[in-house]
Design a protein around this motif. Structure first.
Motif, PDB file in Angstrom:
ATOM      1  N   LEU A   9      54.686  -8.052  23.889  1.00 49.96           N
ATOM      2  CA  LEU A   9      55.838  -7.911  25.130  1.00 49.96           C
ATOM      3  C   LEU A   9      55.118  -7.513  26.307  1.00 49.96           C
ATOM      4  O   LEU A   9      53.899  -7.112  26.558  1.00 49.96           O
ATOM      5  N   PRO A  10      55.532  -7.831  27.439  1.00 47.91           N
ATOM      6  CA  PRO A  10      55.278  -7.872  28.845  1.00 47.91           C
ATOM      7  C   PRO A  10      54.852  -6.174  29.148  1.00 47.91           C
ATOM      8  O   PRO A  10      54.151  -5.993  29.778  1.00 47.91           O
ATOM      9  N   THR A  11      55.513  -5.231  28.431  1.00 50.32           N
ATOM     10  CA  THR A  11      55.389  -4.124  28.551  1.00 50.32           C
ATOM     11  C   THR A  11      55.028  -3.277  27.238  1.00 50.32           C
ATOM     12  O   THR A  11      55.490  -3.654  26.199  1.00 50.32           O
ATOM     13  N   LEU A  12      54.503  -2.037  27.279  1.00 47.01           N
ATOM     14  CA  LEU A  12      54.254  -1.240  26.073  1.00 47.01           C
ATOM     15  C   LEU A  12      55.084  -0.031  26.039  1.00 47.01           C
ATOM     16  O   LEU A  12      55.353   0.696  26.945  1.00 47.01           O
ATOM     17  N   SER A  13      55.790   0.153  25.013  1.00 45.77           N
ATOM     18  CA  SER A  13      56.519   1.515  24.736  1.00 45.77           C
ATOM     19  C   SER A  13      55.231   2.633  24.880  1.00 45.77           C
ATOM     20  O   SER A  13      54.429   2.405  24.476  1.00 45.77           O
ATOM     21  N   ALA A  14      55.853   3.813  24.899  1.00 47.51           N
ATOM     22  CA  ALA A  14      55.134   4.780  24.794  1.00 47.51           C
ATOM     23  C   ALA A  14      54.652   4.975  23.355  1.00 47.51           C
ATOM     24  O   ALA A  14      53.332   5.343  23.127  1.00 47.51           O
ATOM     25  N   GLY A  15      55.343   4.708  22.243  1.00 42.52           N
ATOM     26  CA  GLY A  15      54.783   4.680  20.827  1.00 42.52           C
ATOM     27  C   GLY A  15      53.766   3.694  20.846  1.00 42.52           C
ATOM     28  O   GLY A  15      52.685   3.911  20.215  1.00 42.52           O
ATOM     29  N   ALA A  16      54.122   2.426  21.259  1.00 42.47           N
ATOM     30  CA  ALA A  16      52.976   1.493  21.048  1.00 42.47           C
ATOM     31  C   ALA A  16      51.432   1.834  21.765  1.00 42.47           C
ATOM     32  O   ALA A  16      50.554   1.623  21.237  1.00 42.47           O
ATOM     33  N   PHE A  17      51.653   2.551  23.030  1.00 40.99           N
ATOM     34  CA  PHE A  17      50.709   2.707  23.747  1.00 40.99           C
ATOM     35  C   PHE A  17      49.736   3.800  23.069  1.00 40.99           C
ATOM     36  O   PHE A  17      48.529   4.017  23.060  1.00 40.99           O
ATOM     37  N   GLY A  18      50.581   4.797  22.323  1.00 45.15           N
ATOM     38  CA  GLY A  18      50.093   5.825  21.610  1.00 45.15           C
ATOM     39  C   GLY A  18      49.043   5.294  20.320  1.00 45.15           C
ATOM     40  O   GLY A  18      47.957   5.598  20.157  1.00 45.15           O
ATOM     41  N   GLN A  19      49.850   4.207  19.860  1.00 44.23           N
ATOM     42  CA  GLN A  19      49.103   3.773  18.520  1.00 44.23           C
ATOM     43  C   GLN A  19      47.901   3.006  19.112  1.00 44.23           C
ATOM     44  O   GLN A  19      46.842   3.186  18.574  1.00 44.23           O
TER      45      GLN A  19
END
Length: 56
Positions: A9-19
Motif C-alpha cells: 500500500l502507498p502508506t503504512l499503518s502504525a501496526g504495519a510500521f511496528g511489525q
C-alpha cells in the motif's frame, strides 16, 4: 518500481510500521553489520514511502 513496491500500500499503518521495526530489530540482533541496510530502509519508508511517491 520494484515488484514488492507494487504490492505494498502507498502508506503504512502504525501496526504495519511496528511489525516492520520488529523485524528490523531482529535482523540487527542477528547481525549488527546490517545497520546500514536497516538505516537505508527506514529512510526510504520515511522519505519516499514504499512507492517512492511521497513522504509518509
Amino acid at each position: 518500481m520494484s515488484a514488492l513496491g507494487r504490492l505494498a500500500l502507498p502508506t503504512l499503518s502504525a501496526g504495519a510500521f511496528g511489525q516492520l521495526c520488529g523485524l528490523l530489530l531482529a535482523r540487527l540482533e542477528e547481525d549488527a553489520g546490517a545497520l546500514s541496510m536497516v538505516n537505508s530502509l527506514l529512510w526510504r519508508v520515511h522519505y519516499d514511502s514504499f512507492h517512492g511517491i511521497r513522504p509518509l
